[in-house]
Scaffold this motif. Structure first.
Motif, mmCIF file in Angstrom:
data_model
loop_
_atom_site.group_PDB
_atom_site.id
_atom_site.type_symbol
_atom_site.label_atom_id
_atom_site.label_comp_id
_atom_site.label_asym_id
_atom_site.label_seq_id
_atom_site.Cartn_x
_atom_site.Cartn_y
_atom_site.Cartn_z
ATOM 1 N N VAL A 108 17.610 29.420 -1.653
ATOM 2 C CA VAL A 108 16.264 29.943 -1.887
ATOM 3 C C VAL A 108 15.910 29.865 -3.381
ATOM 4 O O VAL A 108 14.749 29.684 -3.757
ATOM 5 C CB VAL A 108 16.148 31.389 -1.353
ATOM 6 N N ALA A 109 16.933 29.953 -4.233
ATOM 7 C CA ALA A 109 16.708 29.911 -5.690
ATOM 8 C C ALA A 109 16.453 28.503 -6.211
ATOM 9 O O ALA A 109 15.976 28.323 -7.336
ATOM 10 C CB ALA A 109 17.915 30.510 -6.410
ATOM 11 N N PHE A 110 16.738 27.494 -5.396
ATOM 12 C CA PHE A 110 16.687 26.101 -5.846
ATOM 13 C C PHE A 110 15.302 25.711 -6.389
ATOM 14 O O PHE A 110 15.178 25.132 -7.467
ATOM 15 C CB PHE A 110 17.095 25.181 -4.683
ATOM 16 N N GLY A 111 14.255 26.073 -5.636
ATOM 17 C CA GLY A 111 12.881 25.710 -6.046
ATOM 18 C C GLY A 111 12.479 26.345 -7.363
ATOM 19 O O GLY A 111 12.097 25.648 -8.316
ATOM 20 N N ARG A 123 15.760 35.982 -9.527
ATOM 21 C CA ARG A 123 16.444 36.995 -8.697
ATOM 22 C C ARG A 123 15.419 37.794 -7.881
ATOM 23 O O ARG A 123 15.552 37.975 -6.672
ATOM 24 C CB ARG A 123 17.231 37.913 -9.649
ATOM 25 N N LYS A 124 14.344 38.234 -8.572
ATOM 26 C CA LYS A 124 13.308 39.032 -7.900
ATOM 27 C C LYS A 124 12.624 38.207 -6.810
ATOM 28 O O LYS A 124 12.365 38.684 -5.716
ATOM 29 C CB LYS A 124 12.245 39.484 -8.918
ATOM 30 N N ALA A 129 11.466 36.931 -1.271
ATOM 31 C CA ALA A 129 11.260 35.897 -0.245
ATOM 32 C C ALA A 129 12.150 36.148 0.977
ATOM 33 O O ALA A 129 11.699 36.042 2.121
ATOM 34 C CB ALA A 129 11.555 34.516 -0.832
ATOM 35 N N LEU A 130 13.415 36.512 0.736
ATOM 36 C CA LEU A 130 14.328 36.778 1.854
ATOM 37 C C LEU A 130 13.906 38.025 2.624
ATOM 38 O O LEU A 130 14.052 38.104 3.847
ATOM 39 C CB LEU A 130 15.769 36.914 1.353
ATOM 40 N N ASP A 131 13.350 38.980 1.893
ATOM 41 C CA ASP A 131 12.864 40.204 2.533
ATOM 42 C C ASP A 131 11.682 39.886 3.456
ATOM 43 O O ASP A 131 11.622 40.350 4.592
ATOM 44 C CB ASP A 131 12.452 41.203 1.436
#
Length: 277
Positions: A108-111, A123-124, A129-131
């Motif tokens: 998810v952090a890749f973009g 991190r935020k 996004a996962l939430d």
């Protein structure tokens, strides 16, 4: 003009067929506006041009002729293409092809990492996004151990972390089981209603199309029908001529009306039909 997210004017897309060495026209002179905050469904069977349309919406494909603008930026403008893709993210059919890392949160952090976002902000964004896609409990998991629906939700989180205004989903449920499909559609609805994202959903599933604000039905590269779900699906014969089905409950109402039972033709849900009957 400010409320238009994506504008297409007389857009045509042609490519050369390797099999017969001839020019194939995938999209023929389509004009279309997607409004900010809208949930637009593009419906059509395979070969109707709907996926080509999706890929042109964020500049993955450039039109052979005609103009496409995303929030006023032309997709043919090479200097703007990065900005366009940050405004309009795209989620594809196969979740396995979109996942790049071995741990969910890293994927998810890749973009945002590629956008050059500061680490503490990443991190935020990842957590948020996962939430939103309800995958927070899986952030340390390996993506290949997830179900299809969960993987697709991680792929959506990866786009969300880049904070786009518009999310284009190109048949995101076609490789999923029924439970995965429901999970993903519920996520898409939430993105639209709660997060205010403009959604363009490409699909050939009728029950997914019912969820949209507006439906465009494509066939042979052209827009054949357009309207809200009630307006479109009550035209049962026309939809069938285009090689598509209508939702089962709409089909039932159509048959009841043919038998002379006086009920309105634009019923979309079982609950609604029960109330009427």
């Amino acid at each position: 003009m400010d409320d238009i997210m994506i504008k297409m004017e007389n857009v045509r897309y042609e490519y050369k067929s390797y099999i017969e060495d001839e020019i194939v026209v995938a999209v023929k002179d389509v004009s279309l506006e997607v409004k900010k905050g809208e949930f637009l469904v593009v419906l059509g069977h395979n070969g109707s041009g709907k996926s080509t349309l999706a890929k042109m919406m964020n500049g993955l494909l450039l039109p052979t002729s005609g103009e496409i603008t995303v929030m006023g930026m032309n997709t043919k403008d090479e200097e703007k293409i990065w900005d366009i893709r940050q405004k309009a993210g795209i989620v594809f059919q196969n979740p396995d092809n979109q996942i790049v890392a071995t741990i969910v949160e890293e994927d998810v952090a890749f973009g945002p990492e590629n956008q050059g976002i500061p680490q503490q902000d990443i991190r935020k964004r990842v957590d948020k996004a996962l939430d939103i896609v309800e995958m927070s409990n899986y952030k340390k998991h390996a993506p290949h151990l997830l179900s299809g629906g969960q993987k697709q939700r991680v792929a959506i989180a990866g786009i969300l972390a880049m904070n786009p205004d518009c999310i284009i989903l190109d048949e995101p449920t076609s490789m999923l089981d029924p439970i995965g499909r429901i999970e993903v559609i519920n996520t898409i609805k939430k993105l639209n209603k709660k997060e205010g994202k403009t959604i363009v959903l490409i699909t050939h599933y009728m029950d997914e199309a019912v969820q949209g604000d507006r439906i465009i039905v494509m066939s042979q590269g052209e827009i054949q029908m357009e309207g809200n779900p009630r307006e479109v699906f009550k035209q049962v014969e026309k939809i069938k001529k285009l090689g598509l089905d209508v939702p089962q409950v709409t089909e039932l109402v159509h048959e009841l009306r043919k038998e002379g039972i006086d009920i309105k033709g634009d019923v979309l849900s079982v609950e609604e039909l029960l109330d009427i009957l």
